[in-house]
Design a protein around this motif. Structure first.
Motif, short mmCIF file in Angstrom:
data_model
loop_
_atom_site.label_atom_id
_atom_site.label_comp_id
_atom_site.label_asym_id
_atom_site.label_seq_id
_atom_site.Cartn_x
_atom_site.Cartn_y
_atom_site.Cartn_z
N PRO A 181 0.82 -1.23 0.00
CA PRO A 181 0.00 0.00 0.00
C PRO A 181 0.84 1.27 0.00
CG PRO A 181 -0.94 -1.60 1.49
CD PRO A 181 0.37 -2.17 1.04
N GLN A 182 1.95 1.27 0.74
CA GLN A 182 2.81 2.45 0.78
C GLN A 182 3.39 2.76 -0.60
OE1 GLN A 182 6.00 2.24 3.66
NE2 GLN A 182 7.01 4.08 2.87
N GLU A 183 3.80 1.72 -1.32
CA GLU A 183 4.35 1.91 -2.66
C GLU A 183 3.29 2.51 -3.59
OE1 GLU A 183 7.45 -1.55 -3.64
OE2 GLU A 183 5.48 -2.32 -3.03
N ASN B 92 0.67 4.32 -2.81
CA ASN B 92 0.41 5.72 -2.44
C ASN B 92 1.51 6.64 -2.95
OD1 ASN B 92 -2.03 5.23 -1.13
ND2 ASN B 92 -1.04 4.81 0.83
N GLU B 93 2.75 6.18 -2.93
CA GLU B 93 3.87 6.99 -3.43
C GLU B 93 3.73 7.24 -4.93
OE1 GLU B 93 7.30 4.76 -2.33
OE2 GLU B 93 7.28 5.42 -0.23
#
Length: 349
Positions: A142-144, A146-147
């Protein structure tokens, strides 16, 4: 992770739309020449051009040289393309590009505006992250996601018409024309055929089909619409068209599986994940292939009701929506021009 075999993918993509009237068009008793045809792997798919008039292999040479030129300029999967250079210079400086690339990027921006940014050609960072259709497809964190989502905004493309330059405002941005370039390529192929005296031909660029005029017998071409759940090219229905492009996009074209779930290639730029609605495929029928190509993606995001509504406001544009539960919805103009051939599917309007 289970990945789809690339050979199977190639077979599937070339079968997205079936041309069903070839036998009639080729009949020697109606025409004293045999069609000439060529198939090559270009634009990331198998492309076939078939000419039914008197012609030569030199005409096919011109068509495929043009397709390769467009690919070399617009791909993001090969080094040294124009879009590769634009991405490398993102956040730094503008890059001069060909008229081809400039035009297609402009069209992409127009469709991004019309869709409110849902269809966005700066989706490149997400496409690279997921890698769907490649041998390194994976489910990102998820962090990837969002980036990469933070880099998607067509308003951050700066176009200079006088100098024919393109600049991306933020480092890391990537323009991906995969949702529109094949349509442009089909239009250019047809343009070359017309310039060389061809009047009856089929251009099939992996699901982007253009049928020139009628067939040799003066009848409409019969085009089969791909069954989303049959990878070997079985159609669910037939539409008759003259001098039109028929373009289909679906969740079955490219995907990978992880933990029993399929992740397809039509990415939602707002969520960062593949589109998740009721649709299995969308087919758009109109005069210009680049417009039909972009439109299949733009209306895909709207689902059936809103998608139908948006198409019905346009002149000389028709569409076919197939849902995951095997229901088929068509625009009013296809009422007497579309026939279901697979009884597992139900026409709803």
């Amino acid at each position: 992770m289970k990945k789809r075999n690339i050979k199977s993918y190639i077979v599937l993509v070339t079968a997205v739309i079936l041309i069903l009237s070839i036998a009639t068009a080729c009949s020697p008793k109606n025409h004293d020449t045999q069609p000439i045809t060529r198939t090559e792997f270009v634009l990331g798919t198998m492309c076939t051009v078939k000419i039914y008039d008197r012609s030569t292999e030199k005409v096919l040479d011109k068509v495929f040289d043009r397709l390769k030129q467009i690919e070399d300029r617009m791909t993001i999967n090969k080094a040294n393309s124009e879009l590769d250079a634009v991405a490398d210079a993102a956040g730094k400086k503008p890059v001069k590009v060909s008229d081809d690339t400039f035009f297609v990027v402009e069209k992409g921006i127009d469709y991004a505006k019309q869709s409110g940014g849902i269809f966005d050609i700066t989706v490149g960072p997400l496409v690279k992250l997921w890698g769907i259709g490649t041998d390194h497809a994976r489910l990102p964190l998820p962090q990837e996601i969002n980036e990469k989502k933070a880099l998607i905004n067509y308003k951050d493309i700066e176009m200079n018409d006088k100098n024919k330059t393109i600049m991306l405002k933020k480092p890391g941005m990537i323009i991906d024309l995969g949702g529109i370039a094949k349509g442009y390529s089909a239009d250019e192929a047809v343009k070359i055929l017309k310039e060389n005296g061809v009047k009856h031909a089929i251009v099939n660029l992996g699901g982007n089909v253009f049928v020139m005029n009628s067939n040799i017998n003066g009848q409409a071409w019969k085009v089969g619409i791909q069954n989303p759940y049959e990878p070997r090219g079985k159609s669910i229905g037939i539409v008759s068209v003259v001098n039109k492009t028929v373009v289909t996009s679906g969740i079955y074209e490219r995907y990978f599986e992880k933990d029993g779930k399929k992740y397809h290639h039509i990415l939602n730029t707002q969520t960062g994940y593949p589109m998740d609605n009721s649709l299995a495929s969308v087919t758009v029928i109109r005069d210009v292939s680049i417009d039909a190509d972009a439109m299949t993606k733009a209306v895909f995001y709207k689902d059936v009701k809103e998608g139908l509504k948006s198409v019905e406001t346009l002149k000389d544009v028709e569409a076919i929506f197939i849902t995951k539960d095997k229901k088929v919805y068509i625009t009013p103009g296809l009422k007497n021009n579309f026939k279901i051939t697979d009884n597992e599917y139900k026409l709803m309007n």
